[in-house]
Design a protein around this motif. Structure first.
Motif, PDB file in Angstrom:
ATOM      1  N   GLY A 196       6.709  -0.153  -2.010  1.00 59.69           N
ATOM      2  CA  GLY A 196       5.660   0.371  -2.862  1.00 59.69           C
ATOM      3  C   GLY A 196       5.654   1.889  -2.860  1.00 59.69           C
ATOM      4  O   GLY A 196       6.202   2.538  -1.963  1.00 59.69           O
ATOM      5  N   TYR A 197       5.043   2.447  -3.907  1.00 60.02           N
ATOM      6  CA  TYR A 197       4.911   3.895  -4.048  1.00 60.02           C
ATOM      7  C   TYR A 197       3.513   4.308  -3.613  1.00 60.02           C
ATOM      8  O   TYR A 197       2.528   3.653  -3.958  1.00 60.02           O
ATOM      9  N   LEU A 198       3.456   5.423  -2.880  1.00 57.86           N
ATOM     10  CA  LEU A 198       2.191   5.837  -2.281  1.00 57.86           C
ATOM     11  C   LEU A 198       1.928   7.326  -2.451  1.00 57.86           C
ATOM     12  O   LEU A 198       2.864   8.139  -2.478  1.00 57.86           O
ATOM     13  N   ASN A 199       0.644   7.661  -2.553  1.00 63.45           N
ATOM     14  CA  ASN A 199       0.190   9.004  -2.236  1.00 63.45           C
ATOM     15  C   ASN A 199      -0.245   8.983  -0.785  1.00 63.45           C
ATOM     16  O   ASN A 199      -0.912   8.032  -0.351  1.00 63.45           O
ATOM     17  N   LEU A 200       0.133  10.000  -0.026  1.00 62.48           N
ATOM     18  CA  LEU A 200      -0.191  10.045   1.398  1.00 62.48           C
ATOM     19  C   LEU A 200      -1.108  11.218   1.692  1.00 62.48           C
ATOM     20  O   LEU A 200      -0.955  12.301   1.108  1.00 62.48           O
ATOM     21  N   ARG A 201      -2.013  11.000   2.605  1.00 60.72           N
ATOM     22  CA  ARG A 201      -3.009  12.009   2.950  1.00 60.72           C
ATOM     23  C   ARG A 201      -2.334  13.300   3.446  1.00 60.72           C
ATOM     24  O   ARG A 201      -1.499  13.271   4.353  1.00 60.72           O
ATOM     25  N   GLY A 202      -2.664  14.416   2.794  1.00 58.68           N
ATOM     26  CA  GLY A 202      -2.147  15.706   3.223  1.00 58.68           C
ATOM     27  C   GLY A 202      -0.755  16.047   2.707  1.00 58.68           C
ATOM     28  O   GLY A 202      -0.251  17.128   2.987  1.00 58.68           O
ATOM     29  N   LEU A 203      -0.113  15.138   1.950  1.00 60.45           N
ATOM     30  CA  LEU A 203       1.228  15.395   1.421  1.00 60.45           C
ATOM     31  C   LEU A 203       1.185  15.412  -0.098  1.00 60.45           C
ATOM     32  O   LEU A 203       0.422  14.669  -0.719  1.00 60.45           O
ATOM     33  N   GLU A 204       2.019  16.246  -0.695  1.00 63.02           N
ATOM     34  CA  GLU A 204       2.074  16.335  -2.149  1.00 63.02           C
ATOM     35  C   GLU A 204       3.061  15.327  -2.711  1.00 63.02           C
ATOM     36  O   GLU A 204       4.090  15.028  -2.107  1.00 63.02           O
ATOM     37  N   GLY A 205       2.759  14.809  -3.889  1.00 68.18           N
ATOM     38  CA  GLY A 205       3.689  13.951  -4.596  1.00 68.18           C
ATOM     39  C   GLY A 205       3.707  12.524  -4.083  1.00 68.18           C
ATOM     40  O   GLY A 205       3.144  12.190  -3.041  1.00 68.18           O
ATOM     41  N   ALA A 206       4.388  11.673  -4.842  1.00 71.12           N
ATOM     42  CA  ALA A 206       4.507  10.262  -4.483  1.00 71.12           C
ATOM     43  C   ALA A 206       5.629  10.056  -3.470  1.00 71.12           C
ATOM     44  O   ALA A 206       6.588  10.835  -3.409  1.00 71.12           O
ATOM     45  N   HIS A 207       5.509   8.986  -2.674  1.00 75.10           N
ATOM     46  CA  HIS A 207       6.532   8.614  -1.705  1.00 75.10           C
ATOM     47  C   HIS A 207       6.817   7.111  -1.839  1.00 75.10           C
ATOM     48  O   HIS A 207       5.909   6.322  -2.102  1.00 75.10           O
ATOM     49  N   LEU A 208       8.065   6.756  -1.656  1.00 73.33           N
ATOM     50  CA  LEU A 208       8.483   5.356  -1.701  1.00 73.33           C
ATOM     51  C   LEU A 208       8.616   4.837  -0.276  1.00 73.33           C
ATOM     52  O   LEU A 208       9.419   5.351   0.512  1.00 73.33           O
ATOM     53  N   LEU A 209       7.835   3.807   0.053  1.00 70.43           N
ATOM     54  CA  LEU A 209       7.903   3.156   1.363  1.00 70.43           C
ATOM     55  C   LEU A 209       8.616   1.822   1.208  1.00 70.43           C
ATOM     56  O   LEU A 209       8.263   1.024   0.328  1.00 70.43           O
ATOM     57  N   GLN A 210       9.598   1.586   2.061  1.00 68.18           N
ATOM     58  CA  GLN A 210      10.322   0.317   2.035  1.00 68.18           C
ATOM     59  C   GLN A 210      10.559  -0.184   3.452  1.00 68.18           C
ATOM     60  O   GLN A 210      10.758   0.604   4.377  1.00 68.18           O
ATOM     61  N   LEU A 211      10.572  -1.503   3.585  1.00 68.68           N
ATOM     62  CA  LEU A 211      10.986  -2.169   4.805  1.00 68.68           C
ATOM     63  C   LEU A 211      11.938  -3.272   4.393  1.00 68.68           C
ATOM     64  O   LEU A 211      11.584  -4.146   3.598  1.00 68.68           O
ATOM     65  N   ALA A 212      13.148  -3.233   4.911  1.00 68.26           N
ATOM     66  CA  ALA A 212      14.161  -4.231   4.561  1.00 68.26           C
ATOM     67  C   ALA A 212      15.083  -4.417   5.755  1.00 68.26           C
ATOM     68  O   ALA A 212      15.590  -3.446   6.310  1.00 68.26           O
ATOM     69  N   GLY A 213      15.272  -5.662   6.156  1.00 69.65           N
ATOM     70  CA  GLY A 213      16.147  -5.934   7.284  1.00 69.65           C
ATOM     71  C   GLY A 213      15.690  -5.275   8.570  1.00 69.65           C
ATOM     72  O   GLY A 213      16.503  -4.924   9.423  1.00 69.65           O
ATOM     73  N   GLY A 214      14.375  -5.090   8.701  1.00 71.00           N
ATOM     74  CA  GLY A 214      13.828  -4.455   9.893  1.00 71.00           C
ATOM     75  C   GLY A 214      13.911  -2.943   9.890  1.00 71.00           C
ATOM     76  O   GLY A 214      13.465  -2.288  10.840  1.00 71.00           O
ATOM     77  N   VAL A 215      14.473  -2.349   8.838  1.00 74.75           N
ATOM     78  CA  VAL A 215      14.632  -0.896   8.749  1.00 74.75           C
ATOM     79  C   VAL A 215      13.596  -0.335   7.783  1.00 74.75           C
ATOM     80  O   VAL A 215      13.502  -0.762   6.628  1.00 74.75           O
ATOM     81  N   GLN A 216      12.830   0.646   8.250  1.00 75.83           N
ATOM     82  CA  GLN A 216      11.779   1.263   7.448  1.00 75.83           C
ATOM     83  C   GLN A 216      12.240   2.616   6.931  1.00 75.83           C
ATOM     84  O   GLN A 216      12.848   3.398   7.656  1.00 75.83           O
ATOM     85  N   THR A 217      11.953   2.895   5.657  1.00 77.01           N
ATOM     86  CA  THR A 217      12.247   4.211   5.087  1.00 77.01           C
ATOM     87  C   THR A 217      11.034   4.698   4.308  1.00 77.01           C
ATOM     88  O   THR A 217      10.308   3.916   3.692  1.00 77.01           O
ATOM     89  N   LEU A 218      10.833   6.005   4.335  1.00 71.41           N
ATOM     90  CA  LEU A 218       9.761   6.647   3.585  1.00 71.41           C
ATOM     91  C   LEU A 218      10.320   7.951   3.044  1.00 71.41           C
ATOM     92  O   LEU A 218      10.705   8.835   3.813  1.00 71.41           O
ATOM     93  N   GLU A 219      10.390   8.061   1.718  1.00 75.00           N
ATOM     94  CA  GLU A 219      11.023   9.232   1.124  1.00 75.00           C
ATOM     95  C   GLU A 219      10.292   9.645  -0.141  1.00 75.00           C
ATOM     96  O   GLU A 219       9.681   8.811  -0.816  1.00 75.00           O
ATOM     97  N   PRO A 220      10.354  10.952  -0.486  1.00 75.76           N
ATOM     98  CA  PRO A 220       9.714  11.423  -1.710  1.00 75.76           C
ATOM     99  C   PRO A 220      10.284  10.712  -2.933  1.00 75.76           C
ATOM    100  O   PRO A 220      11.454  10.333  -2.969  1.00 75.76           O
ATOM    101  N   ALA A 221       9.439  10.520  -3.947  1.00 76.13           N
ATOM    102  CA  ALA A 221       9.857   9.817  -5.157  1.00 76.13           C
ATOM    103  C   ALA A 221       9.338  10.558  -6.372  1.00 76.13           C
ATOM    104  O   ALA A 221       8.266  11.175  -6.344  1.00 76.13           O
TER     105      ALA A 221
END
Length: 307
Positions: A245-270
């Protein structure tokens, strides 16, 4: 009269890396590609993740297309045929629980479509555990059995032994399918090969496998705290098979993409795009309790004090 439209079906379990592979194909192939993308969730996250280099995109969400062959799917194929003069290829990115045989059989039955290679994406890291899971192992086996080509994803982070083990497991299930780790000339050529329907015809699909999975959309408003969010997802990484899913995060600018797949988590600007839904996460697992526990924990991340 136009020649039949070449069709490739792209399958693979939740989080295997289908969208990543699709984006790389869109960047590297000098073709006008029409994409049908299917999300197993209430919001079409995968569609927002696909490169805009595609000639057009048809989005199907809130279900598995191999479990709902009528209605929206038939309309999507009709639209694809209407666009025939403007596109060179159709790629169907099926949901993570879809089995390829029904999708391929539809293309084989349509004179205006030419079903070429069915590609199944496999995550070498999670494959052994997924196959051993009595709840979902059959889904993965049927996906692999229906493949003409198997793409082993995450070759840049999987070690040699892990890739070899995954290749052996795949070969045991489907000895006819060739394996690929990179998008090279051989893989590109494999996409052009006609689909081998004989390798699939003996497989009896489980049309009700959708009942094996629980999906839930979690809304996080106001925006959650980044570190608490990462910590919560990590605590549930083993029991959740897919989160995105895509998120706005507290204190950060812009959207971020959060993913969890195969036990691996990633969070990156989108980059924001039309139709992108923010602050909603799709959670999928065969364990209803795990989905409920994660949803409750995620909702705590939006509270300033965590309660």
């Amino acid at each position: 009269m136009n020649a039949p439209l070449p069709v490739n079906v792209l399958c693979g379990y939740l989080g295997a890396g289908k969208t990543t592979l699709l984006n790389r194909l869109l960047m590297q192939r000098d073709e006008r590609i029409l994409v049908i993308v299917n999300d197993f969730g209430d919001i079409a996250v995968d569609a927002a993740m696909i490169s805009r280099r595609s000639a057009d995109m048809i989005q199907l969400s809130n279900g598995c297309i191999c479990c709902s062959m009528g209605g929206g799917l038939f309309e999507a194929f009709e639209r694809a045929l209407e666009l025939r003069k403007d596109v060179d290829r159709l790629i169907i990115e099926a949901s993570g629980i879809a089995e390829p045989q029904r999708l391929a059989s539809f293309a084989l039955a349509e004179p205006e479509l030419e079903c070429r290679a069915v590609v199944v994406v496999v995550d070498p890291q999670s494959l052994p555990d997924r196959l051993a899971d009595s709840r979902i192992g059959k889904v993965l086996e049927n996906q692999i059995r229906g493949a003409d080509a198997v793409f082993l994803s995450r070759g840049d982070i999987a070690d040699t032994a892990m890739l070899r083990r995954a290749a052996l497991l795949v070969a045991h299930i489907n000895p006819l399918a060739n394996h690929y780790k990179t998008i090279d000339a051989k893989f590109m050529q494999a996409l052009e090969e006609p689909h081998d329907n004989q390798s699939v015809s003996a497989v009896v699909p489980d049309h009700y496998h959708q009942r094996l999975f629980v999906r839930r959309t979690v809304t996080l408003e106001p925006p959650p705290d980044r570190q608490r969010l990462i910590t919560v997802v990590a605590q549930h990484a083993k029991s959740i098979h897919r989160l995105k899913g895509y998120l706005n995060l507290r204190g950060l600018e812009g959207a971020h993409l959060l993913q969890l797949a195969g036990g691996v988590q990633t969070l990156e600007p989108a980059s924001l795009s039309n139709g992108m839904i923010l602050n909603q996460l799709v959670v999928i697992s065969p364990d209803p309790g795990a989905v409920m526990r994660l949803a409750e924990a995620l909702e705590q991340t939006v509270s300033p004090k965590g309660h």
